[in-house]
Design a protein around this motif. Structure first.
Motif, short mmCIF file in Angstrom:
data_model
loop_
_atom_site.label_atom_id
_atom_site.label_comp_id
_atom_site.label_asym_id
_atom_site.label_seq_id
_atom_site.Cartn_x
_atom_site.Cartn_y
_atom_site.Cartn_z
N LYS A 148 -106.18 -5.47 5.49
CA LYS A 148 -104.96 -5.56 4.67
C LYS A 148 -104.60 -4.20 4.10
N CYS A 149 -105.61 -3.41 3.73
CA CYS A 149 -105.35 -2.07 3.20
C CYS A 149 -104.69 -1.19 4.26
N LEU A 150 -105.14 -1.32 5.50
CA LEU A 150 -104.53 -0.56 6.60
C LEU A 150 -103.11 -1.05 6.87
N LEU A 151 -102.91 -2.36 6.85
CA LEU A 151 -101.58 -2.92 7.10
C LEU A 151 -100.57 -2.51 6.04
N THR A 152 -101.04 -2.34 4.79
CA THR A 152 -100.11 -1.92 3.73
C THR A 152 -99.54 -0.53 4.03
N GLN A 153 -100.25 0.24 4.83
CA GLN A 153 -99.82 1.61 5.11
C GLN A 153 -98.89 1.70 6.32
N LEU A 154 -98.70 0.58 7.03
CA LEU A 154 -97.78 0.53 8.16
C LEU A 154 -96.39 0.13 7.69
N ASP A 155 -95.37 0.52 8.44
CA ASP A 155 -94.02 0.04 8.11
C ASP A 155 -93.85 -1.39 8.62
#
Length: 253
Positions: A148-155
């Motif tokens: 989820k932390c990685l996904l928050t950094q994607l557009d």
């Protein structure tokens, strides 16, 4: 369980640390802390804290008259080719091991590479084992603190692309399976507050993660604890966030 880890700002610390290193690099024969303070305009207490961190991590050294010069870590990470790659990996593993001991939890370095979640390095130990990968981590980003932390950094499009390949399947009774709900949670996640996983990936395990993005690279630092240590998650997550700066610095230089 309602946890509200205190926000910190490792990104600002790294920006300030880089400013300090720029000043040190301009003075090959050494520069005093007073001169560094003058050039960076950092408050004395903040400068002292950052200089302690930079000395501890080997980025600066103090010579006989107390002046600061570049340290071994700065020379290694500033080199090119394979030596730099090995130096970064060794530096990160050493930092992960120290962080494991500091927070008393298994810790992980996660990256988002070529559209996939990857755990590139980790450190665990007796009583604090790494998470049992009972479902491929690449397929479980929606249920993991690191994911989820990685996904928050994607557009938005990047997240859509990921979820088109990896569906939000239920792994435990706590897993968020609605893409709409997941997107809303990702959008409302403060950048400086750790992302949590409270038994969403695996029953009996709680996790936290903070972003350590360097340039265009999407990454994060995570930890996991057995459920019986869930009462320590808040403090461990706070420490994780506070200690993210040296990790980010290694990736930035």
């Amino acid at each position: 369980m309602a946890l509200r880890p205190e926000p910190t700002a490792p990104f600002h610390s790294v920006q300030h640390a880089l400013r300090i290193l720029e000043v040190v690099a301009k003075h090959s024969s050494g520069v005093s802390d007073a001169a560094i303070a003058r050039d960076t305009r950092l408050p004395a207490h903040h400068l002292a804290e950052l200089l302690r961190m930079l000395r501890r991590e080997g980025y600066v050294e103090q010579i006989a008259d107390g002046a600061y010069v570049g340290g071994e870590s700065l020379r290694l990470l500033g080199s090119g080719g394979s030596d730099r790659g090995h130096a970064v990996e060794a530096k990160l593993q050493k930092a992960l091991t120290a962080l494991r001991d500091s927070v008393g939890a298994a810790v992980y370095l996660g990256r988002y590479v070529d559209g996939e979640l990857k755990i590139t390095q980790y450190a665990d130990g007796p009583g604090i084992p790494k998470v049992n990968e009972w479902v491929d981590f690449r397929s479980a980003a929606h249920a993991m603190a690191i994911g989820k932390c990685l996904l928050t950094q994607l557009d938005h499009d990047g997240r859509r692309d990921h979820l088109s390949r990896h569906k939000t399947v239920r792994l435990t009774s706590r897993t968020t399976t609605s893409e709409k709900v997941l997107f809303r949670k990702l959008d409302s996640q403060p950048a400086t507050v750790p992302v949590l996983d409270l038994q969403e990936y695996a029953v009996g395990t709680v996790c936290a993660a903070v972003p350590i993005t360097a340039g265009h690279s999407v990454g994060c630092l995570g930890l996991s604890l057995p459920l019986e240590h869930a009462h320590r998650l808040r403090q461990a997550a706070y420490t994780l966030n506070r200690e993210a700066a040296p990790m980010l610095l290694s990736l930035t230089i």
